[in-house]
Every structure is written in C-alpha cells, then in structure tokens.
Design a protein around this motif. Sequence first.
Motif, PDB file in Angstrom:
ATOM      1  N   MET A  85       0.835  -1.192   0.000  1.00  0.00           N
ATOM      2  CA  MET A  85       0.000   0.000   0.000  1.00  0.00           C
ATOM      3  C   MET A  85       0.875   1.249   0.000  1.00  0.00           C
ATOM      4  N   LYS A  86       0.470   2.266  -0.755  1.00  0.00           N
ATOM      5  CA  LYS A  86       1.277   3.483  -0.873  1.00  0.00           C
ATOM      6  C   LYS A  86       0.522   4.763  -0.509  1.00  0.00           C
ATOM      7  N   THR A  87      -0.795   4.680  -0.339  1.00  0.00           N
ATOM      8  CA  THR A  87      -1.600   5.874  -0.107  1.00  0.00           C
ATOM      9  C   THR A  87      -1.678   6.213   1.374  1.00  0.00           C
ATOM     10  N   PRO A  88      -1.530   7.485   1.750  1.00  0.00           N
ATOM     11  CA  PRO A  88      -1.695   7.892   3.145  1.00  0.00           C
ATOM     12  C   PRO A  88      -3.121   7.646   3.630  1.00  0.00           C
ATOM     13  N   VAL A  89      -3.248   7.329   4.896  1.00  0.00           N
ATOM     14  CA  VAL A  89      -4.552   7.149   5.526  1.00  0.00           C
ATOM     15  C   VAL A  89      -4.722   8.202   6.614  1.00  0.00           C
ATOM     16  N   ALA A  90      -5.866   8.880   6.598  1.00  0.00           N
ATOM     17  CA  ALA A  90      -6.224   9.817   7.663  1.00  0.00           C
ATOM     18  C   ALA A  90      -7.251   9.128   8.553  1.00  0.00           C
ATOM     19  N   PHE A  91      -7.049   9.213   9.861  1.00  0.00           N
ATOM     20  CA  PHE A  91      -7.886   8.513  10.824  1.00  0.00           C
ATOM     21  C   PHE A  91      -8.445   9.545  11.802  1.00  0.00           C
ATOM     22  N   ILE A  92      -9.787   9.635  11.864  1.00  0.00           N
ATOM     23  CA  ILE A  92     -10.452  10.612  12.721  1.00  0.00           C
ATOM     24  C   ILE A  92     -10.965   9.899  13.967  1.00  0.00           C
ATOM     25  N   ILE A  93     -10.464  10.302  15.138  1.00  0.00           N
ATOM     26  CA  ILE A  93     -10.831   9.638  16.384  1.00  0.00           C
ATOM     27  C   ILE A  93     -11.345  10.671  17.390  1.00  0.00           C
ATOM     28  N   PHE A  94     -11.924  10.141  18.480  1.00  0.00           N
ATOM     29  CA  PHE A  94     -12.377  11.057  19.530  1.00  0.00           C
ATOM     30  C   PHE A  94     -12.378  10.350  20.882  1.00  0.00           C
ATOM     31  N   ASN A  95     -13.533   9.831  21.294  1.00  0.00           N
ATOM     32  CA  ASN A  95     -13.663   9.339  22.662  1.00  0.00           C
ATOM     33  C   ASN A  95     -14.137   7.901  22.768  1.00  0.00           C
ATOM     34  N   ARG A  96     -13.927   7.121  21.689  1.00  0.00           N
ATOM     35  CA  ARG A  96     -14.407   5.741  21.704  1.00  0.00           C
ATOM     36  C   ARG A  96     -13.251   4.777  21.435  1.00  0.00           C
ATOM     37  N   GLN A 127      -3.503  -3.741   9.392  1.00  0.00           N
ATOM     38  CA  GLN A 127      -3.367  -4.838   8.428  1.00  0.00           C
ATOM     39  C   GLN A 127      -3.036  -4.310   7.041  1.00  0.00           C
ATOM     40  N   ALA A 128      -3.523  -3.117   6.718  1.00  0.00           N
ATOM     41  CA  ALA A 128      -3.265  -2.525   5.399  1.00  0.00           C
ATOM     42  C   ALA A 128      -1.862  -1.924   5.311  1.00  0.00           C
ATOM     43  N   LYS A 129      -1.312  -1.505   6.459  1.00  0.00           N
ATOM     44  CA  LYS A 129       0.052  -0.960   6.543  1.00  0.00           C
ATOM     45  C   LYS A 129       0.306   0.240   5.608  1.00  0.00           C
ATOM     46  N   PRO A 130      -0.449   1.315   5.791  1.00  0.00           N
ATOM     47  CA  PRO A 130      -0.167   2.517   4.982  1.00  0.00           C
ATOM     48  C   PRO A 130       1.185   3.108   5.361  1.00  0.00           C
ATOM     49  N   PRO A 131       1.866   3.753   4.433  1.00  0.00           N
ATOM     50  CA  PRO A 131       3.176   4.343   4.737  1.00  0.00           C
ATOM     51  C   PRO A 131       3.070   5.628   5.562  1.00  0.00           C
ATOM     52  N   ASN A 132       1.892   6.238   5.552  1.00  0.00           N
ATOM     53  CA  ASN A 132       1.662   7.473   6.300  1.00  0.00           C
ATOM     54  C   ASN A 132       0.315   7.370   7.008  1.00  0.00           C
ATOM     55  N   LEU A 133       0.290   7.702   8.279  1.00  0.00           N
ATOM     56  CA  LEU A 133      -0.953   7.720   9.044  1.00  0.00           C
ATOM     57  C   LEU A 133      -1.098   9.102   9.673  1.00  0.00           C
ATOM     58  N   LEU A 134      -2.158   9.802   9.287  1.00  0.00           N
ATOM     59  CA  LEU A 134      -2.419  11.144   9.802  1.00  0.00           C
ATOM     60  C   LEU A 134      -3.640  11.068  10.705  1.00  0.00           C
ATOM     61  N   VAL A 135      -3.475  11.394  11.971  1.00  0.00           N
ATOM     62  CA  VAL A 135      -4.528  11.189  12.957  1.00  0.00           C
ATOM     63  C   VAL A 135      -5.090  12.528  13.432  1.00  0.00           C
ATOM     64  N   ILE A 136      -6.406  12.649  13.368  1.00  0.00           N
ATOM     65  CA  ILE A 136      -7.125  13.851  13.789  1.00  0.00           C
ATOM     66  C   ILE A 136      -7.920  13.507  15.041  1.00  0.00           C
TER      67      ILE A 136
END
Length: 302
Positions: A1-12, A25-34
């Motif tokens: 996998m080569k595409t960055p993944v953005a992950f939006i989290i909060f209180n769960r 499992q997908a192993k993205p090279p970039n993980l951007l967490v909001i």
Amino acid sequence: MKTPVAFIIFNRPDTTKIVFEAIRQAKPPNLLVIADGHRADRPGEAEKCAAARAIIEGVDWECEVLTNYSDVNLGCGKRVSTGIDWVFDQVEEAIILEDDCLPDPTFFEFCEVILDKYRDDERIMMVSGTNYLGTWKSTIQSYHFSYYGGIWGWASWKRAWKHYDYEMKLWADTEVKARSRDVLASEKQYVHRKKIWEQVSNGMIDTWDYQWGFARLVQSGLSIVPSVNLISNIGFGNDATHTKSADSAVANIKSTEIEFPLKINKFTVVDRDYDRKLFHKLIKNKNIFDRIKSKLLKFGNK
C-alpha cells in the motif's frame, strides 16, 4: 500500500481499536490522525479521549505518523473540517476513515486504484467506500458515478478538497441555487438538500459533511461509488458497537469484498437511477437523517 490514511478519532477507544487494526493490516506508509479535545462537562471523557489516542501508539509497521490533536473541544464541524484541511496540507491524496467505519480489506486497494485512475480528472471529486443500497449492478461493473457519496470511509485529492468551504458562502448566490437544482435534475432531491443547506449555512447543524456534499455539487463533481458496500458502520447503538436497530436502513448494511481487477468504466456519466433509489431509500425512513446527524454530532456538543 502506498496511499496515506487519515484517521479521525475522539472518545471511543473500543471502536477506534477495531478500525485501527484494519488500518494496521493494510500498513499505509503514512498515518495522519485527527482528534478533538474532550468536553469539560463530560465526566470521564478526558480519559476516553486519552485511551483512544493511546491506541495510535500501537503502530508497529514502517509508517510515518503525524498527529493533529486539539487540546480543546471544537465540535464535529470545526474539528473534522480543520483536520481534513490539515491532511491536505500534508499530502496530495488520502484515504479517510472515522473511528467507527470498519472497512473491508479490499476497500484500501479499491481506493488506491480509483485514486490513481482519476487523479487528474477534475470531474471526479470523491471516492466513496459506502454503497447505501448494499449492491448496485455488481455483476456488470465495479463502480458507478453519483452526485451522492457516503463519507463512512472515503478518499479524495487535494485538488478536489480545495473547493470545500465550511461556511458555504456560495449558497447565498441565487444563481448557485438555481444551477444546483439543474445538476440534481430532480425537484424533490433539490428541495430536500435546500432545506439541509439552509440549516447548515445558518449554523443550525454542527457538522462538516453537508458542506462537502455542497462543494462537490456546485462544481458538478461526481463521486465514485463501489458496486458493493465496503464499509460496516459499527458506531450505532448506545454501547457504540454493532447496531441492533432493525429500523435503521443504513446501519444494517454489511460490507462485502470487491473483486479485482476492477472493471474500469469506459464512460463517465452519473447513474441517476442509483441516485433516485438512494434518495427514496433514505427519505422513506424518516429516522435515517436524524441517526446520521446524531452520529456526526459525536465530535461536538450533543
């Protein structure tokens, strides 16, 4: 996998952990967490937010992790919209998941193929992982084009997100109203969207995604929707697990793997039959939009 993944989290942390494992499992090279900040009037929420953020420390593959954590609670609208602004300040394209949107493993490859295929096609503004009808012409195609498009797992490009405006300033233009009606080519669909857009532009709904739908429509921008549903929403219900609500048409959609290689369309035309069926399915259940609104408000004040 080569595409960055953005992950939006909060209180769960419970659902965050499940969706994070799918990303792992997908192993993205970039993980951007909001992440939004906790609400001071909610006992125990600070601990839940901290627990959700701690899950990100479980990255154990080769990956650049970038975080955009707010110290204060901004609410659903501002936090998600500014977070996605930040994502596209960092990267040219991204796959975006919320903490309760569990993707089928094939979702990531589907997004990558479509992002690459339509990278320079200005007509296409979003890749959706959600097919609210469950399946649509899946025996003859891998995807279709729509003026709708679910945000429970999606992908896009910086060149498309640049049209996003949280305040929806263009809605004040009467010519824009008229032309958006023309694009939809349906008075019923326009009247329904008009009502929502009026509420959003007047600050009556604290959300971000209706503005994204508006931005796409006023650019005549199409969404690509997979022929099968690739996202299972695990955020419905009081305990934030799989929904047990039998009357929720969208909450009960199961995810299905999509077959590769994808059947690449030889044409780029909106499927109005799909849009009509989707519209009627959502409108028939009057509780659907309230449920979606409630889900969106999980990042803001309830």
